[in-house]
Design an enzyme around this catalytic site. Sequence first.
Site, PDB file in Angstrom:
ATOM      1  N   HIS A 230      38.185 -31.361  27.959  1.00  0.00           N
ATOM      2  CA  HIS A 230      39.046 -31.375  26.767  1.00  0.00           C
ATOM      3  C   HIS A 230      39.675 -32.749  26.594  1.00  0.00           C
ATOM      4  CE1 HIS A 230      42.067 -28.809  24.241  1.00  0.00           C
ATOM      5  NE2 HIS A 230      41.903 -30.013  23.721  1.00  0.00           N
TER       6      HIS A 230
ATOM      7  N   LEU B 289      38.913 -38.429  21.765  1.00  0.00           N
ATOM      8  CA  LEU B 289      38.541 -39.850  21.752  1.00  0.00           C
ATOM      9  C   LEU B 289      38.882 -40.546  20.439  1.00  0.00           C
ATOM     10  CD1 LEU B 289      35.137 -39.778  23.661  1.00  0.00           C
ATOM     11  CD2 LEU B 289      37.382 -40.456  24.519  1.00  0.00           C
TER      12      LEU B 289
ATOM     13  N   HIS C 221      41.250 -22.611  20.421  1.00  0.00           N
ATOM     14  CA  HIS C 221      42.680 -22.901  20.354  1.00  0.00           C
ATOM     15  C   HIS C 221      43.348 -21.664  19.781  1.00  0.00           C
ATOM     16  CE1 HIS C 221      46.343 -25.296  19.397  1.00  0.00           C
ATOM     17  NE2 HIS C 221      46.405 -24.488  18.353  1.00  0.00           N
TER      18      HIS C 221
ATOM     19  N   ASN D 152      51.067 -29.346  21.994  1.00  0.00           N
ATOM     20  CA  ASN D 152      50.717 -28.028  21.447  1.00  0.00           C
ATOM     21  C   ASN D 152      49.596 -27.424  22.287  1.00  0.00           C
ATOM     22  OD1 ASN D 152      50.236 -25.778  19.913  1.00  0.00           O
ATOM     23  ND2 ASN D 152      49.480 -26.856  18.118  1.00  0.00           N
TER      24      ASN D 152
ATOM     25  N   ASP E 196      43.503 -32.370  28.136  1.00  0.00           N
ATOM     26  CA  ASP E 196      43.857 -32.391  26.706  1.00  0.00           C
ATOM     27  C   ASP E 196      44.372 -33.784  26.334  1.00  0.00           C
ATOM     28  OD1 ASP E 196      44.330 -31.736  24.083  1.00  0.00           O
ATOM     29  OD2 ASP E 196      45.863 -30.211  24.491  1.00  0.00           O
TER      30      ASP E 196
ATOM     31  N   PHE F 238      52.153 -33.835  18.010  1.00  0.00           N
ATOM     32  CA  PHE F 238      51.875 -33.201  19.290  1.00  0.00           C
ATOM     33  C   PHE F 238      50.855 -34.028  20.069  1.00  0.00           C
ATOM     34  CE2 PHE F 238      52.964 -29.506  16.559  1.00  0.00           C
ATOM     35  CZ  PHE F 238      53.974 -28.934  17.326  1.00  0.00           C
TER      36      PHE F 238
END
Length: 436
Positions: free
Chosen positions: A71, A74, A190, A289, A316, A334
């Site tokens: 996760h 980029l 998500h 988030n 993330d 976020f």
Amino acid sequence: MAILHSKNLSSESLIVRGARVLDPVEGVDAVLDVRVDGGTIAELGARLEPNGHRVIEGEGLLLAPAFVDPHVHLRTPGREDEETIASGTQAAAAGGYCAILAMPNTDPVVDSAAVLGSLIEDAKAKAEVPIGFLAAITRGQEGAELTEMAELAEQGAAGFTDDGRPVVAPGLMRRALQYHGITGRRLALHCEEPTLSRGGHAHEGAVSAELGIGPYPSTAESVMVERDLALAAYEQAPLHLLHLSSRESVEALRAAQVDGVEATAEVTPHHLCLTDEAVRSLDPNLKMNPPLRSEDDRATLVEGLRDGTIGSVATDHAPHARHEKEVPFEAAPFGVTGLETAFAALYTSLVEPGLVPLQTLLERMSAGPARAYGLEPPRIAVGARANLVLLDTEASWRVRADAFRSRSTNSWLLGETLHGRVRATVAAGRLAYEAA
């Protein structure tokens, strides 16, 4: 099986000498030399002769299978000021990663074979470690119409996700799950019910109430987790749950797995290490988030990681330009970075205090995420492609913005002192990083 892409560079012939070799999956835990010939592990033994190989001294260090991050953002195409394929994979190599998976919420969104094909070509020219690209589930990630999932899978998509946005319509999610029979690719979800999270910036609890910050309740995640697990059970299709944050979500996942649902999940270092108490600082680098939650939530996540309910650690990694985060907490976007600090943060916060065994952490950062997406897990075994990370678990270091290889510095760890440092990374048979 998902395909990864990187620069086509010469493979290494080297020996890592005298390290403690620890591979929890292969059952290896011994002080050994590891010889790599042409990028493939050729021999494990004691005091191997160099015979012209480059020697990396590993005495007092730990050699483990390199990490896989499922996760990563980029920001390419569209926000190359925040990250590029080159800078992001350099950061990954410095963090001990031999492979990463990139999210599709770029500009334009990765929702067509043309955009995906362009990224794959860029990776072949610029990626320092192999990348797999996830494509969007819905066009523009708008939740209204499915992408051409079969075409995207044929083009090389590693999986499908609308990360950053939930697929709100249950019927559309069901249809997306049905496509697994055609594509063979997993959906990565998500989970957020937007009518519950709308206007939320921090976990709904005492901290958000005292600070007057818009609340984001844990149930906004867990009710969508429960819905998606129910749909996956009905369709008998696999799925992967992104960045879990709440106790209720972990409990729902555990129950579904017991019932035979083919569901995997990931958790981030920040959700494992911090609670919403950290938000009292109003540091925008602590805004993500899903948000940081309660100590009860954090403890449940740690237990889920330890017992295998949650099989993967994912950073993330979400780079943002400095000016975007240098605003009041509620106005900030976020997301936080994490590729270069993940192992050290978790070693410091979980392994050293005895909350998670080192072997478990290594497996959850390497084989666990690889298996979730059908990738070959990194292994320290004769005949395996060399994907190795050399770690100094005795090292202490201070996290500094000017030392990052990422183009962005929005780390939740700035100024902190961590234990455990990456000394070298071999990715896909090539020495991708070596500390000075």
